[in-house]
Design a protein around this motif. Sequence first.
Motif, PDB file in Angstrom:
ATOM      1  N   PRO A 210       0.795  -1.237   0.000  1.00 15.14           N
ATOM      2  CA  PRO A 210       0.000   0.000   0.000  1.00 15.14           C
ATOM      3  C   PRO A 210       0.827   1.288   0.000  1.00 15.14           C
ATOM      4  O   PRO A 210       0.272   2.364  -0.257  1.00 15.14           O
ATOM      5  CB  PRO A 210      -0.839  -0.121   1.283  1.00 15.14           C
ATOM      6  N   ASN A 211       2.136   1.192   0.287  1.00 13.92           N
ATOM      7  CA  ASN A 211       2.976   2.384   0.180  1.00 13.92           C
ATOM      8  C   ASN A 211       2.966   2.949  -1.236  1.00 13.92           C
ATOM      9  O   ASN A 211       3.256   4.133  -1.454  1.00 13.92           O
ATOM     10  CB  ASN A 211       4.416   2.061   0.577  1.00 13.92           C
ATOM     11  N   LEU A 212       2.610   2.079  -2.194  1.00  6.27           N
ATOM     12  CA  LEU A 212       2.494   2.509  -3.584  1.00  6.27           C
ATOM     13  C   LEU A 212       1.449   3.609  -3.745  1.00  6.27           C
ATOM     14  O   LEU A 212       1.536   4.417  -4.682  1.00  6.27           O
ATOM     15  CB  LEU A 212       2.123   1.299  -4.448  1.00  6.27           C
ATOM     16  N   CYS A 213       0.472   3.658  -2.833  1.00  2.00           N
ATOM     17  CA  CYS A 213      -0.576   4.689  -2.901  1.00  2.00           C
ATOM     18  C   CYS A 213       0.027   6.092  -2.873  1.00  2.00           C
ATOM     19  O   CYS A 213      -0.433   6.994  -3.582  1.00  2.00           O
ATOM     20  CB  CYS A 213      -1.563   4.519  -1.751  1.00  2.00           C
ATOM     21  N   TYR A 214       1.063   6.286  -2.053  1.00  2.00           N
ATOM     22  CA  TYR A 214       1.666   7.613  -1.942  1.00  2.00           C
ATOM     23  C   TYR A 214       2.478   7.959  -3.186  1.00  2.00           C
ATOM     24  O   TYR A 214       2.526   9.126  -3.595  1.00  2.00           O
ATOM     25  CB  TYR A 214       2.526   7.699  -0.676  1.00  2.00           C
ATOM     26  N   LEU A 215       3.086   6.954  -3.784  1.00  3.46           N
ATOM     27  CA  LEU A 215       3.787   7.209  -5.043  1.00  3.46           C
ATOM     28  C   LEU A 215       2.794   7.616  -6.124  1.00  3.46           C
ATOM     29  O   LEU A 215       3.048   8.565  -6.887  1.00  3.46           O
ATOM     30  CB  LEU A 215       4.558   5.952  -5.473  1.00  3.46           C
ATOM     31  N   LEU A 216       1.648   6.943  -6.171  1.00  5.41           N
ATOM     32  CA  LEU A 216       0.626   7.297  -7.157  1.00  5.41           C
ATOM     33  C   LEU A 216       0.068   8.696  -6.894  1.00  5.41           C
ATOM     34  O   LEU A 216      -0.190   9.458  -7.833  1.00  5.41           O
ATOM     35  CB  LEU A 216      -0.496   6.259  -7.136  1.00  5.41           C
ATOM     36  N   LEU A 217      -0.121   9.033  -5.609  1.00  6.01           N
ATOM     37  CA  LEU A 217      -0.600  10.377  -5.278  1.00  6.01           C
ATOM     38  C   LEU A 217       0.398  11.434  -5.747  1.00  6.01           C
ATOM     39  O   LEU A 217       0.002  12.493  -6.260  1.00  6.01           O
ATOM     40  CB  LEU A 217      -0.823  10.505  -3.768  1.00  6.01           C
ATOM     41  N   SER A 218       1.688  11.159  -5.575  1.00  5.12           N
ATOM     42  CA  SER A 218       2.703  12.133  -5.984  1.00  5.12           C
ATOM     43  C   SER A 218       2.794  12.244  -7.508  1.00  5.12           C
ATOM     44  O   SER A 218       3.188  13.292  -8.033  1.00  5.12           O
ATOM     45  CB  SER A 218       4.065  11.748  -5.404  1.00  5.12           C
ATOM     46  N   LEU A 219       2.421  11.178  -8.219  1.00  3.36           N
ATOM     47  CA  LEU A 219       2.471  11.198  -9.685  1.00  3.36           C
ATOM     48  C   LEU A 219       1.257  11.890 -10.296  1.00  3.36           C
ATOM     49  O   LEU A 219       1.377  12.670 -11.239  1.00  3.36           O
ATOM     50  CB  LEU A 219       2.583   9.768 -10.225  1.00  3.36           C
ATOM     51  N   PHE A 220       0.060  11.609  -9.739  1.00  3.12           N
ATOM     52  CA  PHE A 220      -1.180  12.109 -10.347  1.00  3.12           C
ATOM     53  C   PHE A 220      -1.706  13.375  -9.682  1.00  3.12           C
ATOM     54  O   PHE A 220      -2.575  14.051 -10.240  1.00  3.12           O
ATOM     55  CB  PHE A 220      -2.254  11.021 -10.313  1.00  3.12           C
ATOM     56  N   ASN A 221      -1.235  13.711  -8.477  1.00  2.00           N
ATOM     57  CA  ASN A 221      -1.628  14.957  -7.788  1.00  2.00           C
ATOM     58  C   ASN A 221      -3.131  15.195  -7.792  1.00  2.00           C
ATOM     59  O   ASN A 221      -3.604  16.220  -8.287  1.00  2.00           O
ATOM     60  CB  ASN A 221      -0.916  16.163  -8.417  1.00  2.00           C
TER      61      ASN A 221
ATOM     62  N   ILE B 138      16.186  16.462  -0.116  1.00  2.00           N
ATOM     63  CA  ILE B 138      17.194  16.454  -1.171  1.00  2.00           C
ATOM     64  C   ILE B 138      16.614  15.998  -2.502  1.00  2.00           C
ATOM     65  O   ILE B 138      16.819  16.633  -3.541  1.00  2.00           O
ATOM     66  CB  ILE B 138      18.364  15.529  -0.768  1.00  2.00           C
ATOM     67  N   ILE B 139      15.862  14.879  -2.497  1.00  2.00           N
ATOM     68  CA  ILE B 139      15.439  14.269  -3.767  1.00  2.00           C
ATOM     69  C   ILE B 139      13.994  14.558  -4.136  1.00  2.00           C
ATOM     70  O   ILE B 139      13.556  14.206  -5.230  1.00  2.00           O
ATOM     71  CB  ILE B 139      15.678  12.741  -3.749  1.00  2.00           C
ATOM     72  N   GLY B 140      13.204  15.202  -3.232  1.00  2.67           N
ATOM     73  CA  GLY B 140      11.822  15.512  -3.549  1.00  2.67           C
ATOM     74  C   GLY B 140      10.888  14.351  -3.255  1.00  2.67           C
ATOM     75  O   GLY B 140      11.315  13.222  -3.034  1.00  2.67           O
ATOM     76  N   TYR B 141       9.581  14.646  -3.240  1.00  3.76           N
ATOM     77  CA  TYR B 141       8.600  13.640  -2.832  1.00  3.76           C
ATOM     78  C   TYR B 141       8.499  12.455  -3.788  1.00  3.76           C
ATOM     79  O   TYR B 141       8.462  11.299  -3.363  1.00  3.76           O
ATOM     80  CB  TYR B 141       7.217  14.281  -2.652  1.00  3.76           C
ATOM     81  N   GLN B 142       8.424  12.708  -5.098  1.00  7.75           N
ATOM     82  CA  GLN B 142       8.270  11.599  -6.040  1.00  7.75           C
ATOM     83  C   GLN B 142       9.428  10.613  -5.922  1.00  7.75           C
ATOM     84  O   GLN B 142       9.223   9.403  -5.789  1.00  7.75           O
ATOM     85  CB  GLN B 142       8.163  12.124  -7.473  1.00  7.75           C
ATOM     86  N   SER B 143      10.637  11.102  -5.968  1.00  6.02           N
ATOM     87  CA  SER B 143      11.797  10.222  -5.864  1.00  6.02           C
ATOM     88  C   SER B 143      11.875   9.570  -4.495  1.00  6.02           C
ATOM     89  O   SER B 143      12.306   8.416  -4.358  1.00  6.02           O
ATOM     90  CB  SER B 143      13.082  11.012  -6.136  1.00  6.02           C
ATOM     91  N   PHE B 144      11.417  10.291  -3.459  1.00  5.84           N
ATOM     92  CA  PHE B 144      11.416   9.712  -2.116  1.00  5.84           C
ATOM     93  C   PHE B 144      10.477   8.519  -2.031  1.00  5.84           C
ATOM     94  O   PHE B 144      10.829   7.477  -1.444  1.00  5.84           O
ATOM     95  CB  PHE B 144      11.007  10.769  -1.088  1.00  5.84           C
ATOM     96  N   PHE B 145       9.283   8.632  -2.635  1.00  6.26           N
ATOM     97  CA  PHE B 145       8.347   7.512  -2.583  1.00  6.26           C
ATOM     98  C   PHE B 145       8.811   6.350  -3.466  1.00  6.26           C
ATOM     99  O   PHE B 145       8.494   5.189  -3.187  1.00  6.26           O
ATOM    100  CB  PHE B 145       6.940   7.975  -2.968  1.00  6.26           C
TER     101      PHE B 145
END
Length: 613
Positions: free
Chosen positions: A500-511, A577-584
């Motif tokens: 489910p951590n993937l949910c945050y990566l998707l949120l950061s991608l689709f905003n 340093i790397i931003g939210y998208q790269s962090f997720f």
Amino acid sequence: MANTKDQRSPWSWIPTLYFAEGLPYVIVMTLSVIMYKRLGISNTDIALYTSWLYLPWVIKPLWSPIVDLLKTKRFWIVIMQLVVGVGLAGVAFTIPVHSFFQYTLAFFWLLAFSSATHDIAADGFYMLGLSQGDQSFFVGIRSTFYRFAMLTGQGLLVILAGALETATGLEPLEVNVTSQNIPLQEISFKPESYQQLHESGDIYFVSESDVKVPIGLMPKEQAADIKKSVDEWNIKNNYYAGEKVVAAKDEGWWTRKVSAPLKETLKEKFNKETVDLSSEVGNLAIIPIQLSTKPEPGEQVVLNFGYEKGDASIKLVKTYRYEFDETNWDKPAFALVQLDPKLKKATQTTFVGRSGNIKFSWSVVMACIAVLFVAFSLYHRFALPHPTTDVANKTEGKSVLAEFFETFAAFFRKKEIVSIMLFLLLYRLAESQLVKMASPFLLDAREAGGLGITTGDLGLVYGTAGMIALTIGGILGGIVASRKGLKYWLWWMALAINLPNLCYLLLSLFNPTSLWWISAAVVVEQFGYGFGFTAYMLFSIYVSEGKHKTAHYAITTGFMALGMMIPGMLSGWLQEIIGYQSFFVWVMICTIPIFLVLPFVKVDSKFGIKEKE
């Protein structure tokens, strides 16, 4: 049912035992901070001295063998609950004295050590008093009542203290602040423009009952100037004291030679997000607070002004504690409220000032909890079962010191110790980093890579939907594990806590802008965490089986804290340093190690299965 001298339903003691385990922790770590703030202790002193109170829980594995070697777990539970009650009574009786800060801190230390010892005994007794199947079934129940204790300490006890303050003081001062879509107006701080009161009769506080704040932004520099001017006025007129400023240290060798160059390299390679360089902040409003008439000579009237209810997107710049006396009563003190810069809708928040007998109120609260823990001690004296295995584990012919070191050595001599250690340290590797950055990601402006929701929306998402999903996930995890065992569910639960951590990566991608989509992602992640964490708790119980299970379980919790602490400490630095998208993306990469370890983790296929009666 475990092998006990008496058959008692776990429902008669597990909820109360784990409620009693969680309450002292939240009192020491959270309620003490609120209490000291109400009593006028500076933020610097509060942060410095209360932070050290966490130490007993950090080092509790060091004395867990003592609990295992001396007396029974049942004895330690009953006695430690009594000692917790004594510590709380000590806090209650020393609050009114002159040097209350030093005395109450001493009793909070007693409370912290006795609570940490109680945790060791309670967790050990849980393993002794229940069969393996019941341990699996009740693992979610015990977590739920522990969370109820957290909510009680952070909510109900604070409400009780506030109600007592209201009942013992002047009429509460209520100020309703409303954000409205009206034209912005120039804001300036002119204290001399406010009318001074010289009334006769009863003494009371006066302010503007309804404050309307235009929705919008204002220059950051202007807001900073207003905040500085208000603070200077309040400090000059002795409404409160200025905070101590700690000077920044010079950069050390590590920063110059290692972390700074690494930071620049990572930022150049990975951070493609726009940095929030906004020069504007949410609009401010100034609230004057005055005393109607002159207090008696030598009398001091204290007013605690803070948030009461409503949308958290309207907040005080700071929680104010004013001291009025015969020298400053005839001038207004001031408070500042500020809108969340992302707020776009009309909403309302209520702030309340209370001026009761603060020391008396908090003494009563602490005394009530002390009585509750005496009652817990008496209740558990009769309600706890008597497991036949609940005995002191001292071996004949060996000294306590020799047994102490043997307990630690026995843990590290366990079969598969390498896979055990890797599991304990890596199972929550991804979650330990996500949990630190999830809320900042939801709150940060979209220009900074976040989702830009308001503080009020964040409370709604996590405090309601997220909490419900977390609780259901935990309870369901315990139920299913008791039916087919830990081994069957281990991989599924590892997937549940990581995927489910993937949910945050998707949120950061689709905003997404819809709060429904954001809430759905949080619900999925929180449910997965609650469900997946069951495996971690059961595995800790499993590897602790044996003669020294109480001490060994405490050691596993120590490694759990270590596995959460170090990655969590680095997560904020890395994200900046790397931003939210790269962090997720990095968080998802951190889910991989545990799946490489799982094939080497050995669990008895029957462990955790509840036997049919």
